[in-house]
Design a protein around this motif. Sequence first.
Motif, PDB file in Angstrom:
ATOM      1  N   UNK A  30       0.848  -1.204   0.000  1.00 31.88           N
ATOM      2  CA  UNK A  30       0.000   0.000   0.000  1.00 31.88           C
ATOM      3  C   UNK A  30       0.884   1.254   0.000  1.00 31.88           C
ATOM      4  N   UNK A  31       1.958   1.203   0.795  1.00 31.79           N
ATOM      5  CA  UNK A  31       2.881   2.352   0.837  1.00 31.79           C
ATOM      6  C   UNK A  31       3.480   2.598  -0.553  1.00 31.79           C
ATOM      7  N   UNK A  32       3.839   1.513  -1.236  1.00 30.26           N
ATOM      8  CA  UNK A  32       4.444   1.660  -2.569  1.00 30.26           C
ATOM      9  C   UNK A  32       3.417   2.161  -3.593  1.00 30.26           C
ATOM     10  N   UNK A  33       2.154   1.784  -3.400  1.00 29.60           N
ATOM     11  CA  UNK A  33       1.100   2.182  -4.352  1.00 29.60           C
ATOM     12  C   UNK A  33       0.648   3.623  -4.129  1.00 29.60           C
ATOM     13  N   UNK A  34       0.866   4.130  -2.923  1.00 29.77           N
ATOM     14  CA  UNK A  34       0.459   5.499  -2.617  1.00 29.77           C
ATOM     15  C   UNK A  34      -1.025   5.699  -2.809  1.00 29.77           C
ATOM     16  N   UNK A  35      -1.373   6.772  -3.490  1.00 29.14           N
ATOM     17  CA  UNK A  35      -2.768   7.176  -3.632  1.00 29.14           C
ATOM     18  C   UNK A  35      -3.596   6.192  -4.473  1.00 29.14           C
ATOM     19  N   UNK A  45      -6.433   2.800   1.616  1.00 27.91           N
ATOM     20  CA  UNK A  45      -5.392   3.143   2.607  1.00 27.91           C
ATOM     21  C   UNK A  45      -5.083   2.079   3.645  1.00 27.91           C
ATOM     22  N   UNK A  46      -5.990   1.100   3.853  1.00 30.48           N
ATOM     23  CA  UNK A  46      -5.781   0.097   4.909  1.00 30.48           C
ATOM     24  C   UNK A  46      -5.970  -1.303   4.340  1.00 30.48           C
TER      25      UNK A  46
END
Length: 224
Positions: free
Chosen positions: A80-85, A89-90
């Motif tokens: 999720x962090x790598x995908x960003x927007x 988000x969770x």
Amino acid sequence: MKVVVSAGGSVLARELRPEKFESYARALKEIAEKNTVFVVTGGGQAARDYIGVARELGVDEATCDLIGIEVTRLNARLLIAALGDAAYFEPPLNYKEAKNAGLSGKIVVMGGVAPGQTTDAVSAVLAEYTGADILINATSIDGVYTSDPRKNRDARKFESMTPLQLIEIVMKTEMIAGANSPVDLLAAKIIERSSITTIVLNGEDPHNIVDAVNGKHTGTIIRK
Ligand code: UTP
């Protein structure tokens, strides 16, 4: 199309490297341009390490599984962090939350949900529950073989097979201790009961997943 990707821990997080998560994020964003995408992340080496220590501490198997699930969710958070927007988000905690999150139009990334199974089964149930057109199992081997290709030189790869053939192969493989099954038995049974078109492919290069969604797979296709 609606696509569920099982990103095996053995390819996504064998060792934790940002580049791997970034390359998966690029591939998944490309797929999401024209498709609805759900991803289930495996635990990788970290899950094995944690479970190994827990077992040595004398913990029961269900608790080991719960620890494994936590690690799969950590990997979901990294993706999720790598995908960003582009990502929800969770990591959802269960299938209902995942389906709901899918309504956001974002890429939904989750880990495990319940003891006694692996994320292969989670991805199969998620494909069933969301009515996915295709399930892609990105793993460390390039398809389903007649037996474990790492142990048997005569093993032959299936270009295509039926869900029932998959169940037979998985049952045969799972009987052998330490053998690496392409998907777990529960996943194979769910694929069979709902006739989910599934592709097992090598996820070392996530672009193989993009190709598969575009109809050019190099792995094994499982369909009735
Ligand atoms: P994985 O799906 O990564 O299992 O989940 P695995 O067989 O080790 O997969 P690969 O080979 O790396 O791709 C890691 C662990 O988390 C627990 C299990 O203990 C599993 O071995 N788990 C995962 C569950 O108990 N339930 C789940 O729904 C998912």
